[in-house]
Each structure stands twice: as C-alpha cells, then as structure tokens.
Design an enzyme around this catalytic site. Sequence first.
Site: not given
Length: 322
Positions: A230, A259, A285
């Site tokens: 993360r 993000e 991601h």
Amino acid sequence: MKIAFFEIRPGEKEFFQTKLSAHELYFSGEPINLATLPQKDFEVISTHTNSKIDKSTIETLPNLKLIATRTTGYDHIDITSATAKGIIVCNVPTYGEVTVAEYTFALILSLARRIPIAYNRVRSGEFHTDGLEGFDLNGKTIGIVGTGHIGVNVIKIARGFGMKVIAFDAFPNQNLQADLGFTYATLDDLYKQSDIITFHVPGLPQTTHMLNMSHLDTLKKGIYIINTSRGSVVETAALVQGLDKEIIAGVAIDVMEEETHLIENAEATLENHLINHPNVIVTPHNAFNTVEAKQRITETTLANIENFLKGTPTNIVKPHKD
Ligand code: NAD
C-alpha cells in the site's frame, strides 16, 4: 437483495449477472460516488480499492448489510464504522499470493536490468547497451517486510535466485525460517543490511510510513526499494529525497500514497516527481492483474455474498486492534 458492484471490470459483470440472477443488480465501472448513486437502498455493495467507504458513505446507505471488497487489503473501508452499524465486511484473503510475488520480481528485474529503458531505446531506433549495465540478484541481500501470504512467496522466489533473505514481521512465524532458508531481523537491521527492500504488509495505522525520512541515513547506499503493498507504507517524500541524495538507487512501486487524483494533479506533486524520475518505475496498482487471480477474486466474492445470504458469512474482516 439489491446488490451494487462498483469498479466493475471486463468479465466480472457477466459472471455476477449469471450467478446472482435472482437479485436486483447494479453495475458501475466507477468507484462509489454518493453524488451519482442512482439509489441509496443497496443492501450489499462490492468494490475495489478506489472506492473510499468512509463513515459518511456508510451512513448514506441505510439498508447496507454487507460490504464485499474484491481485494485482500481493506484500508479503503472504515471497518469500525461499518461494524458499529452491524454491517459485515468481507474480503478475498488469498487470491494473489503467488500473483503479487511474481509481479514483485518483475519489478525487481526491471530495475536490476534496466528493462524499461532498454525497451524504449530499441523502440526509438537505437540498438546499443550504453548505460544499461545492471546487477545480478544472485548473492544480494533482500529484506522482506511482511511474511504473510505474499511475503512467503517472495521469499521462495528470492531463494530460487540465490539471494540471501532477511525478513521482518510484527508477528514472525519462526518455523518458516528453517523451512524457507531465511532469518528474521529487526526492522532497523533489515534497513541497514539489505540491497533491496520489498514491502508486503497491510495498510494500517501501524504500518503507515514504516519507511520514512528518519531511515534514510541508515539505508545501504545504492539500495533499491520495491512496494506492491500500500502506498501509505512508504513515505513518498523519503523516496524522493533518498533518490535525490543518491542513497536510493532505484524505486519500483505499484502503489502510491495518492493514487486516485494523479492525473488531475499532473503538476509538481511528489508523486509526479517520482513518476518522472529516471530510476523509478511506477505501475498503476496492477500486481493483482492476472487471469487466474481475477478468477479467484470473482469466485471468492461470489462465495462471500452467497454465504452471507445463507446466514453463514465468510472471510469477515474485523476492526484492527493494537
Ligand atoms: P497477509 O495478511 O497474508 O500478510 C501480511 C503480513 O504483514 C502478516 O504476516 C502480518 O503479520 C504482517 N504485519 C501486519 N502488521 C504489521 C506491522 N505493523 N509490522 C510488520 N508486519 C506486520 O497479507 P498478504 O496477502 O501477504 O498481502 C499483503 C498486502 O499486499 C495486502 O494487505 C494488500 O494491501 C497488498 N496487496 C496488493 C496488491 C496489488 O495489486 N498491488 C494485491 C494484493 C495485495
């Protein structure tokens, strides 16, 4: 049941439409957005990580009974607020342990052998190796932070490359050491000894900025940092400063502290500084993204929803205790 799926991806919609045809289904390719919700009486919602399910989202959906995240991590959900309202939260605990471990090594090898630069060079019409010198993984020390499902698979692959493996975990599994051929270290020692560090811990208050500005002077000069866990786990400013001071030689990350609004904020954010740095690889991601992993995600999510409807919920996530 009124079931809403957000951030739905190609293939997922058809799967859930077929399997849950007895229910009233809503699909959106976007993250959950309270302003554009067509109705507020959903009883089940299912999302990926870009849907921030905070207290106000939970309060806006009065009939909500189940949140089925199609992810392993659940730091995008306010579990405490959901649980306080009797809403069950469930996740997909183990779809991607091999998938993300393989991707971690794709990132490591891309950095070590300068693959993105080599690839772009040939595409631009040049065919030479100037500046492409890399380094062997064999014999290097890799520090693995988090020895859960993914971390263990990273250890196995690292051992296959002939790397020395040290690891840190808040809850070490001592029996693993002899079986897999690594040793646990303190986080400080891992930071001091590693040539490459890779993070595989959940996004929690306790893991926020586990690598931060205060660690820069303790790292080996020329270290490589990998993060597929993360964005919150590694302080972006520390990566930028470490690269600028040439303490960190390279960074490969699949997750960022920020993000969702990267494009909108395309100007001088720390994130954009990183993205444009020549020794940095950032991917969107994407580590989970294989045919096999996505199949496991949809099947486990379906089972989570069906088990909830039967009154026997599975893969329940509880508020984290210190
Ligand atoms: P896991 O729960 O199996 O393992 C996590 C490990 O972290 C455990 O061993 C745990 O003891 C350890 N840990 C927890 N808190 C800690 C702390 N404060 N300090 C040190 N160690 C701590 O999880 P996993 O399946 O290995 O996945 C790890 C993370 O990877 C997930 O939580 C998720 O955020 C991330 N992930 C990312 C992607 C992607 O596409 N990039 C895909 C899947 C998972």
